[in-house]
Design a protein around this motif. Sequence first.
Motif, PDB file in Angstrom:
ATOM      1  N   LEU A  16      47.758 -56.697-124.650  1.00 26.78           N
ATOM      2  CA  LEU A  16      46.782 -57.523-125.368  1.00 26.78           C
ATOM      3  C   LEU A  16      47.377 -58.058-126.666  1.00 26.78           C
ATOM      4  CD1 LEU A  16      43.635 -55.255-124.873  1.00 26.78           C
ATOM      5  CD2 LEU A  16      44.135 -57.407-123.696  1.00 26.78           C
ATOM      6  N   GLU A  17      48.109 -57.206-127.355  1.00 30.48           N
ATOM      7  CA  GLU A  17      48.736 -57.620-128.612  1.00 30.48           C
ATOM      8  C   GLU A  17      49.753 -58.734-128.378  1.00 30.48           C
ATOM      9  OE1 GLU A  17      51.704 -55.804-132.080  1.00 30.48           O
ATOM     10  OE2 GLU A  17      50.749 -54.466-130.631  1.00 30.48           O
ATOM     11  N   ALA A  18      50.520 -58.616-127.306  1.00 31.15           N
ATOM     12  CA  ALA A  18      51.578 -59.591-127.037  1.00 31.15           C
ATOM     13  C   ALA A  18      51.032 -60.952-126.629  1.00 31.15           C
ATOM     14  CB  ALA A  18      52.501 -59.062-125.935  1.00 31.15           C
ATOM     15  N   THR A  19      49.848 -60.982-126.051  1.00 33.93           N
ATOM     16  CA  THR A  19      49.355 -62.229-125.444  1.00 33.93           C
ATOM     17  C   THR A  19      48.151 -62.845-126.148  1.00 33.93           C
ATOM     18  OG1 THR A  19      47.960 -60.959-123.904  1.00 33.93           O
ATOM     19  CG2 THR A  19      50.191 -61.543-123.165  1.00 33.93           C
ATOM     20  N   TRP A  20      47.605 -62.189-127.163  1.00 33.35           N
ATOM     21  CA  TRP A  20      46.355 -62.691-127.744  1.00 33.35           C
ATOM     22  C   TRP A  20      46.511 -64.101-128.330  1.00 33.35           C
ATOM     23  CZ3 TRP A  20      45.679 -64.253-132.768  1.00 33.35           C
ATOM     24  CH2 TRP A  20      46.642 -63.870-133.693  1.00 33.35           C
ATOM     25  N   ARG A  21      47.696 -64.402-128.890  1.00 30.03           N
ATOM     26  CA  ARG A  21      47.887 -65.726-129.500  1.00 30.03           C
ATOM     27  C   ARG A  21      47.818 -66.828-128.438  1.00 30.03           C
ATOM     28  NH1 ARG A  21      51.984 -69.334-130.017  1.00 30.03           N
ATOM     29  NH2 ARG A  21      53.441 -67.934-128.962  1.00 30.03           N
ATOM     30  N   LEU A  22      48.555 -66.640-127.335  1.00 28.43           N
ATOM     31  CA  LEU A  22      48.557 -67.668-126.299  1.00 28.43           C
ATOM     32  C   LEU A  22      47.224 -67.742-125.570  1.00 28.43           C
ATOM     33  CD1 LEU A  22      52.123 -67.519-124.731  1.00 28.43           C
ATOM     34  CD2 LEU A  22      51.171 -69.166-126.339  1.00 28.43           C
ATOM     35  N   ALA A  47      39.745 -70.011-117.822  1.00 28.14           N
ATOM     36  CA  ALA A  47      38.612 -69.095-117.756  1.00 28.14           C
ATOM     37  C   ALA A  47      39.022 -67.758-117.147  1.00 28.14           C
ATOM     38  CB  ALA A  47      37.476 -69.725-116.948  1.00 28.14           C
ATOM     39  N   ILE A  48      39.865 -67.801-116.106  1.00 26.79           N
ATOM     40  CA  ILE A  48      40.361 -66.556-115.500  1.00 26.79           C
ATOM     41  C   ILE A  48      41.158 -65.761-116.519  1.00 26.79           C
ATOM     42  CG2 ILE A  48      41.957 -65.597-113.791  1.00 26.79           C
ATOM     43  CD1 ILE A  48      41.218 -67.942-111.953  1.00 26.79           C
ATOM     44  N   LEU A  49      42.068 -66.431-117.216  1.00 23.68           N
ATOM     45  CA  LEU A  49      42.918 -65.750-118.187  1.00 23.68           C
ATOM     46  C   LEU A  49      42.076 -65.127-119.307  1.00 23.68           C
ATOM     47  CD1 LEU A  49      45.823 -65.099-119.009  1.00 23.68           C
ATOM     48  CD2 LEU A  49      45.890 -67.273-120.244  1.00 23.68           C
ATOM     49  N   ARG A  50      41.135 -65.888-119.823  1.00 22.68           N
ATOM     50  CA  ARG A  50      40.282 -65.376-120.896  1.00 22.68           C
ATOM     51  C   ARG A  50      39.446 -64.196-120.415  1.00 22.68           C
ATOM     52  NH1 ARG A  50      40.213 -65.931-126.478  1.00 22.68           N
ATOM     53  NH2 ARG A  50      38.578 -64.461-127.016  1.00 22.68           N
ATOM     54  N   LYS A  51      38.876 -64.309-119.217  1.00 24.55           N
ATOM     55  CA  LYS A  51      38.040 -63.245-118.668  1.00 24.55           C
ATOM     56  C   LYS A  51      38.853 -61.966-118.461  1.00 24.55           C
ATOM     57  CE  LYS A  51      34.736 -62.405-114.919  1.00 24.55           C
ATOM     58  NZ  LYS A  51      35.457 -61.513-113.988  1.00 24.55           N
ATOM     59  N   GLN A  52      40.078 -62.108-117.972  1.00 23.63           N
ATOM     60  CA  GLN A  52      40.909 -60.919-117.767  1.00 23.63           C
ATOM     61  C   GLN A  52      41.310 -60.290-119.099  1.00 23.63           C
ATOM     62  OE1 GLN A  52      43.688 -60.211-114.922  1.00 23.63           O
ATOM     63  NE2 GLN A  52      42.418 -60.971-113.265  1.00 23.63           N
ATOM     64  N   PHE A  53      41.609 -61.115-120.079  1.00 22.41           N
ATOM     65  CA  PHE A  53      41.937 -60.592-121.413  1.00 22.41           C
ATOM     66  C   PHE A  53      40.760 -59.781-121.953  1.00 22.41           C
ATOM     67  CE2 PHE A  53      42.027 -60.834-126.033  1.00 22.41           C
ATOM     68  CZ  PHE A  53      43.352 -60.551-126.343  1.00 22.41           C
ATOM     69  N   LEU A 225      42.986 -48.187-116.994  1.00 23.01           N
ATOM     70  CA  LEU A 225      44.010 -48.653-117.925  1.00 23.01           C
ATOM     71  C   LEU A 225      45.276 -49.071-117.176  1.00 23.01           C
ATOM     72  CD1 LEU A 225      43.621 -45.974-120.739  1.00 23.01           C
ATOM     73  CD2 LEU A 225      43.291 -48.441-121.033  1.00 23.01           C
ATOM     74  N   TYR A 226      45.691 -48.237-116.236  1.00 25.32           N
ATOM     75  CA  TYR A 226      46.927 -48.545-115.516  1.00 25.32           C
ATOM     76  C   TYR A 226      46.773 -49.811-114.675  1.00 25.32           C
ATOM     77  CZ  TYR A 226      50.959 -48.322-112.471  1.00 25.32           C
ATOM     78  OH  TYR A 226      52.111 -48.645-111.808  1.00 25.32           O
ATOM     79  N   TRP A 227      45.791 -49.812-113.789  1.00 23.42           N
ATOM     80  CA  TRP A 227      45.672 -50.930-112.866  1.00 23.42           C
ATOM     81  C   TRP A 227      45.137 -52.184-113.548  1.00 23.42           C
ATOM     82  CZ3 TRP A 227      48.491 -50.627-108.815  1.00 23.42           C
ATOM     83  CH2 TRP A 227      48.795 -49.383-108.272  1.00 23.42           C
ATOM     84  N   GLY A 228      44.283 -52.027-114.552  1.00 20.04           N
ATOM     85  CA  GLY A 228      43.828 -53.189-115.311  1.00 20.04           C
ATOM     86  C   GLY A 228      44.978 -53.842-116.055  1.00 20.04           C
ATOM     87  N   GLY A 229      45.827 -53.035-116.686  1.00 21.40           N
ATOM     88  CA  GLY A 229      46.992 -53.572-117.377  1.00 21.40           C
ATOM     89  C   GLY A 229      47.979 -54.212-116.416  1.00 21.40           C
ATOM     90  N   TRP A 230      48.182 -53.579-115.288  1.00 20.59           N
ATOM     91  CA  TRP A 230      49.118 -54.072-114.273  1.00 20.59           C
ATOM     92  C   TRP A 230      48.663 -55.429-113.741  1.00 20.59           C
ATOM     93  CZ3 TRP A 230      48.921 -54.877-108.871  1.00 20.59           C
ATOM     94  CH2 TRP A 230      50.152 -54.907-108.220  1.00 20.59           C
ATOM     95  N   ILE A 231      47.370 -55.554-113.431  1.00 22.34           N
ATOM     96  CA  ILE A 231      46.833 -56.820-112.924  1.00 22.34           C
ATOM     97  C   ILE A 231      46.899 -57.893-113.999  1.00 22.34           C
ATOM     98  CG2 ILE A 231      44.740 -58.001-112.153  1.00 22.34           C
ATOM     99  CD1 ILE A 231      43.940 -55.376-110.755  1.00 22.34           C
ATOM    100  N   TYR A 232      46.495 -57.538-115.225  1.00 22.54           N
ATOM    101  CA  TYR A 232      46.468 -58.537-116.296  1.00 22.54           C
ATOM    102  C   TYR A 232      47.861 -59.094-116.567  1.00 22.54           C
ATOM    103  CZ  TYR A 232      46.267 -60.669-120.884  1.00 22.54           C
ATOM    104  OH  TYR A 232      46.400 -61.563-121.919  1.00 22.54           O
ATOM    105  N   ALA A 233      48.864 -58.225-116.602  1.00 22.64           N
ATOM    106  CA  ALA A 233      50.230 -58.678-116.872  1.00 22.64           C
ATOM    107  C   ALA A 233      50.677 -59.708-115.840  1.00 22.64           C
ATOM    108  CB  ALA A 233      51.194 -57.490-116.885  1.00 22.64           C
ATOM    109  N   GLN A 234      50.366 -59.460-114.576  1.00 20.71           N
ATOM    110  CA  GLN A 234      50.778 -60.377-113.524  1.00 20.71           C
ATOM    111  C   GLN A 234      49.945 -61.656-113.524  1.00 20.71           C
ATOM    112  OE1 GLN A 234      52.041 -58.714-109.723  1.00 20.71           O
ATOM    113  NE2 GLN A 234      51.596 -56.690-110.511  1.00 20.71           N
ATOM    114  N   THR A 235      48.667 -61.538-113.879  1.00 19.57           N
ATOM    115  CA  THR A 235      47.829 -62.735-113.987  1.00 19.57           C
ATOM    116  C   THR A 235      48.333 -63.634-115.103  1.00 19.57           C
ATOM    117  OG1 THR A 235      45.889 -61.495-113.209  1.00 19.57           O
ATOM    118  CG2 THR A 235      45.476 -63.588-114.324  1.00 19.57           C
ATOM    119  N   PHE A 236      48.686 -63.039-116.225  1.00 18.99           N
ATOM    120  CA  PHE A 236      49.198 -63.816-117.357  1.00 18.99           C
ATOM    121  C   PHE A 236      50.456 -64.570-116.967  1.00 18.99           C
ATOM    122  CE2 PHE A 236      51.918 -64.406-121.036  1.00 18.99           C
ATOM    123  CZ  PHE A 236      51.052 -65.008-121.946  1.00 18.99           C
TER     124      PHE A 236
END
Length: 284
Positions: A16-22, A47-53, A225-236
């Motif tokens: 979240l810290e790494a991607t909040w700006r973009l 909208a997908i990116l924002r919702k996942q963040f 935390l694990y799977w949410g982070g894993w999915i979000y990283a790949q979605t980003f």
Amino acid sequence: MPTGHNHLRDGAAGLLEATWRLVGRASIYTSNDTDGSDSFRQLTFRAILRKQFESLTAIVELSGEGRGNVAIALLRPMCEEIIWSDYLVSLPPDDATLLLRCMARLGLYDTFAAQKSYSEAVKMGDLGFSPESEARLSASAEEAAKDLKMLSKKLGWPERKLVMPTTKYLAKVTNRLEMYNFLYHATSRVVHFSVTELMRLVWGRPGEIRVASNFFDRYWGDFSLYWGGWIYAQTFVAISQVLADMSTDLGPEELATFEAAVKTLVSKGGVPILTRAEVMRAFR
């Protein structure tokens, strides 16, 4: 895997810290003449990116507050969103836009029809939709259904009564079938009636058995935390490369934070659905 590992929260928070700006930049869409018909697709991706963040943010906060049992419900839509993101990115922009517009129009009419049916059954009264509005919604849905049928043939979807392909089909063509099978089973236990999941609230010994969500809170928190982070990283990664009107490159520090967060998140392996303790007590 034991519960309560801080590396999972650190990894998710680092993403979240790494991607909040973009993500913040992507949340403000400035269209121009060159975007043309691509605007709807662009807005959907954002909208997908924002919702996942926001979903991952909620998972981090809920797990930290001892509500991991609630956080896991957020994984089901995140799982579908990464599958759809992969599929939409793979399509020509015009086809993706048409598909999204059809889904939006049909979804809007389906919601209207369900609301109207219920309001008539329970005599809720006038909900503010004129006959003209209803006619426009119906006509728009009919047009979308025709376009969708045409598109299904062009894209080679399997023939079925419902034109839309299943999520499982999309998972297969995007090489995410294993993830789909695993996470859909895990999250189905939470979003549907499941005796197995209900029994996770029940622990104790003969003579005194207690029922509460907190027995499995930390475990579901870790899972989320694990799977949410894993999915979000790949979605980003999947979405950021197709966004227009903005630089999609992480800065050097952001990229270092992103890579470190991913390594931290996966450093001790994935979190499974079933625990040994559950299996052992089933045979007592």
